[in-house]
Scaffold this active site. Sequence first.
Site, PDB file in Angstrom:
ATOM      1  N   HIS A   1       0.839  -1.207   0.042  1.00  0.00           N
ATOM      2  CA  HIS A   1      -0.038  -0.080  -0.003  1.00  0.00           C
ATOM      3  C   HIS A   1       0.944   1.225   0.062  1.00  0.00           C
ATOM      4  O   HIS A   1       1.971   1.081   0.447  1.00  0.00           O
ATOM      5  CB  HIS A   1      -0.932   0.344   1.289  1.00  0.00           C
ATOM      6  CG  HIS A   1      -1.747  -0.883   1.473  1.00  0.00           C
ATOM      7  ND1 HIS A   1      -1.302  -2.069   2.238  1.00  0.00           N
ATOM      8  CD2 HIS A   1      -3.078  -1.289   1.309  1.00  0.00           C
ATOM      9  CE1 HIS A   1      -2.265  -2.997   2.603  1.00  0.00           C
ATOM     10  NE2 HIS A   1      -3.459  -2.397   1.835  1.00  0.00           N
TER      11      HIS A   1
ATOM     12  N   ASP B   1       2.323   2.060   3.422  1.00  0.00           N
ATOM     13  CA  ASP B   1       3.178   1.063   4.038  1.00  0.00           C
ATOM     14  C   ASP B   1       4.702   1.483   3.521  1.00  0.00           C
ATOM     15  O   ASP B   1       5.497   1.583   4.587  1.00  0.00           O
ATOM     16  CB  ASP B   1       3.147  -0.289   3.465  1.00  0.00           C
ATOM     17  CG  ASP B   1       1.733  -1.072   3.536  1.00  0.00           C
ATOM     18  OD1 ASP B   1       1.280  -0.540   4.404  1.00  0.00           O
ATOM     19  OD2 ASP B   1       1.185  -1.614   2.644  1.00  0.00           O
TER      20      ASP B   1
ATOM     21  N   GLU C   1     -10.588  -6.782  -4.773  1.00  0.00           N
ATOM     22  CA  GLU C   1     -10.254  -7.926  -4.123  1.00  0.00           C
ATOM     23  C   GLU C   1     -11.514  -8.153  -2.965  1.00  0.00           C
ATOM     24  O   GLU C   1     -11.729  -7.157  -2.276  1.00  0.00           O
ATOM     25  CB  GLU C   1      -9.149  -7.636  -2.794  1.00  0.00           C
ATOM     26  CG  GLU C   1      -8.848  -8.763  -1.949  1.00  0.00           C
ATOM     27  CD  GLU C   1      -7.605  -8.585  -0.989  1.00  0.00           C
ATOM     28  OE1 GLU C   1      -6.558  -7.954  -1.493  1.00  0.00           O
ATOM     29  OE2 GLU C   1      -7.468  -8.807   0.135  1.00  0.00           O
TER      30      GLU C   1
ATOM     31  N   GLU D   1      -8.819 -13.844  -1.708  1.00  0.00           N
ATOM     32  CA  GLU D   1      -8.141 -14.155  -0.335  1.00  0.00           C
ATOM     33  C   GLU D   1      -8.844 -15.146   0.323  1.00  0.00           C
ATOM     34  O   GLU D   1     -10.202 -15.141   0.550  1.00  0.00           O
ATOM     35  CB  GLU D   1      -8.027 -12.812   0.298  1.00  0.00           C
ATOM     36  CG  GLU D   1      -7.317 -13.098   1.574  1.00  0.00           C
ATOM     37  CD  GLU D   1      -6.863 -11.501   2.564  1.00  0.00           C
ATOM     38  OE1 GLU D   1      -6.365 -11.007   1.776  1.00  0.00           O
ATOM     39  OE2 GLU D   1      -7.092 -11.704   3.601  1.00  0.00           O
TER      40      GLU D   1
ATOM     41  N   ASP E   1      -4.653 -13.955  -2.458  1.00  0.00           N
ATOM     42  CA  ASP E   1      -3.945 -13.603  -1.319  1.00  0.00           C
ATOM     43  C   ASP E   1      -3.989 -14.843  -0.406  1.00  0.00           C
ATOM     44  O   ASP E   1      -5.019 -15.314  -0.120  1.00  0.00           O
ATOM     45  CB  ASP E   1      -4.775 -12.459  -0.638  1.00  0.00           C
ATOM     46  CG  ASP E   1      -4.085 -10.971  -0.997  1.00  0.00           C
ATOM     47  OD1 ASP E   1      -3.286 -11.000  -2.125  1.00  0.00           O
ATOM     48  OD2 ASP E   1      -4.502  -9.937  -0.545  1.00  0.00           O
TER      49      ASP E   1
ATOM     50  N   ASP F   1      -6.104 -13.764   9.186  1.00  0.00           N
ATOM     51  CA  ASP F   1      -4.794 -13.686   8.252  1.00  0.00           C
ATOM     52  C   ASP F   1      -3.617 -14.453   8.489  1.00  0.00           C
ATOM     53  O   ASP F   1      -2.391 -13.979   8.813  1.00  0.00           O
ATOM     54  CB  ASP F   1      -4.268 -12.158   8.143  1.00  0.00           C
ATOM     55  CG  ASP F   1      -5.041 -11.139   7.297  1.00  0.00           C
ATOM     56  OD1 ASP F   1      -6.057 -11.691   6.494  1.00  0.00           O
ATOM     57  OD2 ASP F   1      -4.922  -9.884   7.455  1.00  0.00           O
TER      58      ASP F   1
HETATM   59  C1  XLS Z   1      -7.508  -6.942   4.371  1.00  0.00           C
HETATM   60  C2  XLS Z   1      -7.058  -7.009   2.839  1.00  0.00           C
HETATM   61  C3  XLS Z   1      -5.953  -6.244   2.384  1.00  0.00           C
HETATM   62  C4  XLS Z   1      -5.714  -6.113   0.954  1.00  0.00           C
HETATM   63  C5  XLS Z   1      -5.149  -5.162   0.356  1.00  0.00           C
HETATM   64  O1  XLS Z   1      -8.130  -7.751   4.732  1.00  0.00           O
HETATM   65  O2  XLS Z   1      -6.835  -8.120   2.650  1.00  0.00           O
HETATM   66  O3  XLS Z   1      -4.753  -6.455   3.014  1.00  0.00           O
HETATM   67  O4  XLS Z   1      -5.282  -7.243   0.552  1.00  0.00           O
HETATM   68  O5  XLS Z   1      -5.487  -3.699   0.606  1.00  0.00           O
HETATM   69 NI    NI Z   2      -5.644  -9.165   0.937  1.00  0.00          NI
HETATM   70 NI    NI Z   3      -7.661 -10.060   4.663  1.00  0.00          NI
END
Ligand code: XLS
Ligand code: NI
Ligand code: NI
Length: 434
Positions: free
Chosen positions: A99, A102, A230, A266, A294, A307
Amino acid sequence: MEYFDTPKITYEGPTSKNPLAFKHYNADETVDGKPMKEHLRFAAPYWHVMRNVLSDPFGAGTARMPWDDGSDSVENALKRVDVFFEFLGKMGIEYYCWHDRDIGPELNNLAASNEALDAVVEKLAAKQAETGVKLLWGTACLFAHPRYAHGAATSPDANVYAYAAAQVKKAIECTHKLGGLGYTFWGGREGYGTLLNTNMKRELDHLARFLHMAVDHAKQIGFTGPFYIEPKPREPSTHQYDSDAAACLNFLREYGLMDHFKLNIETNHATLAAHTMEHELTVAANAGMLGSIDANRGDTLVGWDTDQFPTDIYNTTQVMLIVLGMGGFTTGGLNFDAKRRRESPDPIDLVHAHIGGMDTFARGLKIASAIRKDGRLAEFIDKRYSSFDSGIGAKVEAGTATFAELEQHTLANGEPELASGRQEMLENLINEFI
Ligand code: XLS
Ligand code: NI
Ligand code: NI
């Protein structure tokens, strides 16, 4: 100065007891005629590796980051780049994601933040050139700053919308400058807390306009994308518009955006949407829209986006069956959008975490390849639908059958025989390979 207390992680094979070695991931070993690293295209996320202090809703961060002075200085941001590339080099990870906030600090105004970002991007470009590492995708953080509390591209405030647009414009430019292969939109705050104060129609129209402007700007600067959306159903907002793959596809079709976007799916977001990862990947792949992944997982006993690193071979096998089935990634890859636990504060824990994720996917790849070579699974599915290969079924698929004909067919043929789906047999078959 080195911060990760290990030499470069190498492949030692399944009998190795060395915790700082790969047991299954052997980057250059070929599977189905292609090196493992080209199948898997592992990426590390800058946010979890470099910026996640490992706080949770109940307590402060625990991560030990001896390289980081905690300040918003450009100098500190530049220092992190060296540490991140030390990490990538030791892991043999060739892609990364970020990002904007970041890599560069958010300062008092947009111009200052942009200037800081430029300095870090310059250093990232030099590091990429030196190491051959590539940017899998960039994105803008449109969820952390308080200005985005009501959303960014779906904010009711046009000034906030404009700020978000300016941020995305710059983030796409930085992605392009770094030769980024894609650009992601994750709509963390693009949704609502309550419908009582929300004009959903206007918000969705605004979001679509925003994405069209992003497409136009990309064209203008020569960034050929793709853009990824996403999906995630909730958290931080109550409901997010990009809630799952099907909702995203419907939105992209409704607003004429299909040609410029793909999906970044993800694992933990799939499960938060009460779907399996295979379901979300299949929906995306069927539409020709599966761009990137992801790669993480949730915890069945904890209801939020934990995560965690993928450790479930059953899951990575299913993921790789779908990836191999679509002929592999083109621009996308496997980004470990995962963090180590709050109870794992050491830099070396990052190494253990990624070794685990990479080995788990390496096994998934090998197992999926073996299942495909064996052919029994695919053959079973083909047979299950074989009544559509000829006769009345083929007419249905060709679009030439009518209700009247199907009625005739049924009157002549009587009661169809109930066939077994053999779920248990197929589950046993998969376990033969795992
Ligand atoms: C958060 C998301 C984030 C995206 C990118 O839950 O997974 O990390 O991958 O903004
Ligand atoms: Ni993500
Ligand atoms: Ni996430």
